[in-house]
Design a protein around this motif. Sequence first.
Motif, PDB file in Angstrom:
ATOM      1  N   ASN A 198      48.119  55.274  13.257  1.00  0.00           N
ATOM      2  CA  ASN A 198      49.018  54.279  12.673  1.00  0.00           C
ATOM      3  C   ASN A 198      49.194  53.098  13.626  1.00  0.00           C
ATOM      4  OD1 ASN A 198      50.230  55.243  10.036  1.00  0.00           O
ATOM      5  ND2 ASN A 198      50.453  57.055  11.332  1.00  0.00           N
ATOM      6  N   PRO A 199      49.255  51.861  13.080  1.00  0.00           N
ATOM      7  CA  PRO A 199      49.103  51.558  11.658  1.00  0.00           C
ATOM      8  C   PRO A 199      47.642  51.556  11.237  1.00  0.00           C
ATOM      9  CG  PRO A 199      49.372  49.543  12.904  1.00  0.00           C
ATOM     10  CD  PRO A 199      49.492  50.660  13.903  1.00  0.00           C
ATOM     11  N   ARG A 200      47.372  51.483   9.951  1.00  0.00           N
ATOM     12  CA  ARG A 200      46.007  51.404   9.449  1.00  0.00           C
ATOM     13  C   ARG A 200      45.498  49.966   9.494  1.00  0.00           C
ATOM     14  NH1 ARG A 200      44.073  54.869   5.893  1.00  0.00           N
ATOM     15  NH2 ARG A 200      42.169  53.708   6.377  1.00  0.00           N
ATOM     16  N   TYR A 255      37.669  54.610  20.268  1.00  0.00           N
ATOM     17  CA  TYR A 255      36.460  53.827  20.106  1.00  0.00           C
ATOM     18  C   TYR A 255      36.807  52.539  19.364  1.00  0.00           C
ATOM     19  CZ  TYR A 255      34.356  58.388  20.921  1.00  0.00           C
ATOM     20  OH  TYR A 255      34.023  59.599  21.456  1.00  0.00           O
ATOM     21  N   ARG A 256      35.992  51.531  19.627  1.00  0.00           N
ATOM     22  CA  ARG A 256      36.056  50.342  18.790  1.00  0.00           C
ATOM     23  C   ARG A 256      34.698  50.133  18.140  1.00  0.00           C
ATOM     24  NH1 ARG A 256      37.117  44.808  21.916  1.00  0.00           N
ATOM     25  NH2 ARG A 256      36.194  43.998  19.978  1.00  0.00           N
ATOM     26  N   LEU A 291      37.682  47.186  14.573  1.00  0.00           N
ATOM     27  CA  LEU A 291      38.062  48.414  13.882  1.00  0.00           C
ATOM     28  C   LEU A 291      38.118  49.519  14.931  1.00  0.00           C
ATOM     29  CD1 LEU A 291      38.605  49.975  11.249  1.00  0.00           C
ATOM     30  CD2 LEU A 291      36.127  50.150  10.947  1.00  0.00           C
ATOM     31  N   TYR A 292      39.274  50.167  15.039  1.00  0.00           N
ATOM     32  CA  TYR A 292      39.495  51.164  16.083  1.00  0.00           C
ATOM     33  C   TYR A 292      39.571  52.560  15.488  1.00  0.00           C
ATOM     34  CZ  TYR A 292      40.544  47.325  19.218  1.00  0.00           C
ATOM     35  OH  TYR A 292      40.448  46.187  19.981  1.00  0.00           O
ATOM     36  N   LEU A 327      42.394  45.953  13.284  1.00  0.00           N
ATOM     37  CA  LEU A 327      43.266  45.053  14.038  1.00  0.00           C
ATOM     38  C   LEU A 327      42.706  43.641  14.036  1.00  0.00           C
ATOM     39  CD1 LEU A 327      45.606  44.468  16.051  1.00  0.00           C
ATOM     40  CD2 LEU A 327      44.027  45.103  17.883  1.00  0.00           C
ATOM     41  N   THR A 328      43.547  42.687  13.703  1.00  0.00           N
ATOM     42  CA  THR A 328      43.192  41.270  13.792  1.00  0.00           C
ATOM     43  C   THR A 328      44.175  40.601  14.743  1.00  0.00           C
ATOM     44  OG1 THR A 328      42.370  41.242  11.525  1.00  0.00           O
ATOM     45  CG2 THR A 328      42.880  39.113  12.535  1.00  0.00           C
TER      46      THR A 328
END
Lengths: 112, 111
Positions: free
Chosen positions: A7-9, A35-36, A88-89, A109-110
């Motif tokens: 969380n969060p998505r 990971y990313r 994206l994690y 995540l942005t």
Amino acid sequence: EAQVTQNPRYLITVTGKKLTVTCSQNMNHEYMSWYRQDPGLGLRQIYYSMNVEVTDKGDVPEGYKVSRKEKRNFPLILESPSPNQTSLYFCASSLFGWDTQYFGPGTRLTVL
Amino acid sequence: KNEVEQSPQNLTAQEGEFITINCSYSVGISALHWLQQHPGGGIVSLFMLSSGKKKHGRLIATINIQEKHSSLHITASHPRDSAVYICAVSRPIQGAQKLVFGQGTRLTINP
């Protein structure tokens, strides 16, 4: 149900505003990792943990922190996010590190 | 050179075709993993191999430790098999295990 939750998505934030992405597993796994995933670069390891209070850097640790105070939780902390951390994690866990990997659903995540 | 190389990078086939995705690695490993990632992002573990062959439904995974090579086969492919398939290896490093990923193979099955 055996699972890894994150969380969060989805999160949109601004440069410099500290954030934490939580990760929790209910399988009593020893190993947890972050990971990313970026287009053209694939999945890259940020940090991993072999057990409580044992963490180590992966391939791309700069700008990230982690902690493992409890076996089930492995939060990822971005103290001062920058746009190059837009990604994206995924959190993942496994019992021994080499065995079947269980991935969380991902956090997009942005950072503006 | 990447430690884990997959081929092909992209594969388009017709429903019903037999699919093979290959993975070669250049390092010592504890295990090899095949992962599936559908559009929308979630990653699921399909197989974990340390030797031989495993089968689950229409999916078969093999590994040749001497040749440092693994293959993922899909029999009677279906449009729902469309996804990115990722090969990863668990490398023993300094008492820990590190997961190293291939770049992925994007599979599209047309009806």
